[in-house]
Design an enzyme around this catalytic site. Structure first.
Site, PDB file in Angstrom:
ATOM      1  N   ASN A 389      -0.394  -6.935   2.608  1.00 36.80           N
ATOM      2  CA  ASN A 389       0.274  -5.824   3.420  1.00 36.80           C
ATOM      3  C   ASN A 389       1.189  -5.008   2.351  1.00 36.80           C
ATOM      4  O   ASN A 389       0.783  -4.148   2.091  1.00 36.80           O
ATOM      5  CB  ASN A 389       1.119  -6.832   4.319  1.00 36.80           C
ATOM      6  CG  ASN A 389       1.460  -5.684   5.533  1.00 36.80           C
ATOM      7  OD1 ASN A 389       1.501  -4.588   5.343  1.00 36.80           O
ATOM      8  ND2 ASN A 389       2.114  -6.123   6.592  1.00 36.80           N
ATOM      9  N   ASP A 390       2.519  -5.755   2.114  1.00 35.38           N
ATOM     10  CA  ASP A 390       3.320  -4.963   1.652  1.00 35.38           C
ATOM     11  C   ASP A 390       2.843  -4.345   0.340  1.00 35.38           C
ATOM     12  O   ASP A 390       3.401  -3.094  -0.010  1.00 35.38           O
ATOM     13  CB  ASP A 390       4.782  -5.697   1.317  1.00 35.38           C
ATOM     14  CG  ASP A 390       5.230  -6.104   2.646  1.00 35.38           C
ATOM     15  OD1 ASP A 390       5.114  -5.254   3.743  1.00 35.38           O
ATOM     16  OD2 ASP A 390       5.850  -6.832   2.780  1.00 35.38           O
ATOM     17  N   VAL A 391       2.143  -5.099  -0.587  1.00 35.90           N
ATOM     18  CA  VAL A 391       1.650  -4.503  -1.776  1.00 35.90           C
ATOM     19  C   VAL A 391       0.717  -3.277  -1.696  1.00 35.90           C
ATOM     20  O   VAL A 391       0.272  -2.971  -2.649  1.00 35.90           O
ATOM     21  CB  VAL A 391       0.880  -5.670  -2.650  1.00 35.90           C
ATOM     22  CG1 VAL A 391       2.057  -6.740  -3.017  1.00 35.90           C
ATOM     23  CG2 VAL A 391      -0.264  -6.235  -1.890  1.00 35.90           C
ATOM     24  N   THR A 392       0.144  -2.928  -0.633  1.00 41.31           N
ATOM     25  CA  THR A 392      -0.659  -1.935  -0.493  1.00 41.31           C
ATOM     26  C   THR A 392      -0.027  -0.857   0.330  1.00 41.31           C
ATOM     27  O   THR A 392      -0.459   0.002   0.942  1.00 41.31           O
ATOM     28  CB  THR A 392      -1.766  -2.286   0.185  1.00 41.31           C
ATOM     29  OG1 THR A 392      -1.310  -2.489   1.714  1.00 41.31           O
ATOM     30  CG2 THR A 392      -2.762  -3.450  -0.552  1.00 41.31           C
ATOM     31  N   ASN A 393       1.396  -0.660   0.629  1.00 43.24           N
ATOM     32  CA  ASN A 393       2.102   0.013   1.484  1.00 43.24           C
ATOM     33  C   ASN A 393       2.441   1.341   0.775  1.00 43.24           C
ATOM     34  O   ASN A 393       3.189   1.181  -0.110  1.00 43.24           O
ATOM     35  CB  ASN A 393       3.344  -0.595   1.963  1.00 43.24           C
ATOM     36  CG  ASN A 393       3.931   0.160   3.206  1.00 43.24           C
ATOM     37  OD1 ASN A 393       3.510   1.311   3.289  1.00 43.24           O
ATOM     38  ND2 ASN A 393       4.815  -0.498   4.030  1.00 43.24           N
TER      39      ASN A 393
END
Lengths: 463, 104
Positions: A389-393
């Site tokens: 999630n966050d690493v692709t935000n």
């Protein structure tokens, strides 16, 4: 101290360093580990010969008990649970160092030695060992989900920690001034304070920051061992402790860089406590989100020429690594190029995703780290985000108000199509909205990661 | 004075080991970071030797049940690190395979 023992230690150190050096590439890594094993065997046997049988039964009990526990655990542990396992090993090392210092303390109290170097290193090894042990246990409990992975905060937290630290420093000062002959009760108090601080300093750190914490605790344990080396005058312990400490520190720095956050922010920021809602992402998110069915996604994947899988902690939780490999096999059979993009802080420890994919027989050449993966996305047909999630935000790139602004991310949004496998629309661990989900080239495939991937595999097969 | 010279010697060893550590570890690729951590877990199992040394001095004289328990605990924890750390690293590294056969 005989010549033979020193020589054995020298050989052991050489084997450790060369063994670690061999870890610089996957084909030689296994030989490296085995060399280190040989080094350890040489060091242990030569030290045992030195004891002349004093306390042999205690050593025997330790080897049998510790060896059995260690090997059984090592063979049984699931690869998804490696972070917990490493946390426990860190804790065991710290506890051992603290226990050794406690024993030394009683030797000192009997008046066997009075030396400033020994007292300083003794008290340091006791403190760092306890910190590392207690911190690792809390990290383990969080990773094993025996307690909440969310940061635990309360008002005045830093003040309490500061006071405990002061107490530790005071008691340590007393210990050094009296050259280790302080009352037993005061020493026990020192140990308890250090344990308490270890617990309290990991409590406010969230699950997503665990890669940093585990690395940091690893370096603490190394430090504790090195200091123990000063205490018992062993260069072998100093060198090994320094190697481990350097490794842990380096990984800590790398993880911090990968999140673009200074260590202090990780340790004291209580990241992901979900403090404020983030209203910046525009109105009515859910309406703009497209959800796709497995069949549609399967067609998209099957007729793509390049697909990149982006695994995250969600893949580990769902134990989906074997299913992912099965899907990749189906796609490769159809001539699709399959790659894996792995963010440095994906998962719960450095390299977590790589090990999971290695377990399911993905060749390591297909695993790309961030710098190699990002240039690939613009020419990618489908980026399949599995539980990341966050690493692709993309908010990290352009939304200044986002808490993760500035964090280097995987540019999945630059792929022609993005498929996000996700359990539900709940926001990710850090509680931050992800504008990726609302982009026109993104479709969501809701459900358990493993079930979704399996559905994709059978749909691709059926085409 | 001799003590201080000896301390400086030990500090020299520490410093060099730290530099070597940074140098060697910085070459380890991200793919192998998890096995690296478990391998360092095994290496800090070297505290086992520290435990042997302390137990040696302790058991040479009279000891108490409590100290005996702490000794066995220290030895056990060290052994867990050594055996468990190497075993789990070996298990992981076995899984890192090259692509089988030439493909495209």
């Amino acid at each position: 101290m005989t010549v033979a023992l020193s020589l054995a230690n020298l050989v052991a150190v050489a084997l450790f360093i060369y063994g670690l050096h061999q870890l610089n590439s996957p084909p030689t890594a296994r030989a490296g580990n085995q060399l280190a094993m040989v080094g350890m065997a040489i060091a242990l046997v030569s030290s045992l010969l030195q004891t002349q049988g004093v306390g042999w039964w205690a050593i025997l009990v330790g080897v049998i008990l510790g060896g059995t526990i260690g090997i059984v655990a090592a063979l049984r542990v699931k690869m998804t649970a490696m972070p917990q396992m490493v946390a426990l090993y860190n804790g065991a090392g710290g506890a051992a160092a603290a226990a050794i210092s406690t024993l030394e303390f009683f030797v000192l109290a009997n008046g066997n030695g009075e030396n400033a170097v020994v007292s300083v290193s003794l008290v340091l090894s006791a403190i760092i060992g306890c910190l590392s042990f207690a911190g690792s246990i809390i990290a383990f409990l969080k990773l094993q989900e025996l307690m909440t992975g969310r940061p635990i905060t309360y008002p005045g937290q830093q003040v309490v920690n500061g006071l405990i630290l002061l107490a530790i420093l005071g008691l340590a000062g007393w210990f050094v001034v009296t050259l280790g002959t302080m009352p037993v009760l005061a020493f026990v108090g020192l140990l308890i304070c250090a344990l308490l601080l270890g617990v309290l300093f990991v409590l406010p750190i969230g699950g997503a920051d665990m890669p940093v914490v585990i690395s940091l605790l690893n370096s603490f344990t190394g430090l504790a061992v090195a200091v123990t080396g000063f205490e018992i005058n062993s260069t072998l312990l100093i060198i090994c402790g320094a190697l481990v400490g350097a490794s842990g520190t380096l990984l800590t720095v790398m993880m911090g860089k990968a999140m673009n956050r200074p260590l202090t922010n990780v340790l004291f920021g209580a990241f992901g406590s979900g403090g404020g809602s983030e209203p910046e992402a525009g109105s009515g998110g859910p309406q703009q989100i497209r959800s796709a069915g497995a069949d549609d996604v399967a067609i998209m994947l099957a007729y793509a020429s390049k697909v990149i899988f982006v695994p995250g902690y969600g893949m580990a939780v769902a134990q989906a690594q074997h299913s992912v490999k099965a899907l990749a096999d189906q796609l490769e059979k159809r001539g699709v190029q399959v790659l894996y993009a792995i963010h440095p802080v994906a998962g719960r420890m450095p390299g977590h995703m790589n090990v999971l994919l290695a377990e399911s027989n993905v060749p390591y050449e297909q695993l790309l780290d961030m710098e190699d993966a990002n240039p690939e996305f613009p020419t990618t047909d489908v980026a399949l985000v599995i539980g990341a999630n966050d690493v692709t935000n993309p908010a990290a790139r352009n939304v200044k108000s986002s808490p993760i602004y500035g964090m280097p991310i995987l540019d999945v949004d630059k792929a022609a199509n993005v498929i996000v496998l996700k359990r539900s629309m709940r926001s990710g661990f850090a509680g931050i909205d992800n504008p990726l989900y609302e982009m026109p080239n993104t479709s969501m495939l809701f459900g358990d990661a493993k079930a979704s991937v399996d559905a994709l595999t059978s749909a691709v097969k059926a085409l | 004075m001799n003590d201080i010279a000896h301390l400086i010697q030990l500090l020299t060893v520490l410093l060099l080991a730290v530099f070597v550590g940074f140098e060697v570890i910085s070459k380890v690729p991200t793919t192998l970071h998890t096995p690296l951590m478990s391998a360092t877990n095994a290496i800090h199992g070297i505290v086992f030797i520290g435990a042997i040394v302390v137990v040696g001095t302790l058991f040479a004289g009279p000891t108490s049940p409590m100290l005996t328990i702490i000794s066995v605990a220290a030895l056990t924890l060290g052994a867990i690190n050594v055996f468990g750390g190497f075993a789990v690293t070996e298990r992981m590294l076995q899984m890192f395979k090259k692509k089988e056969g030439p493909r495209s």
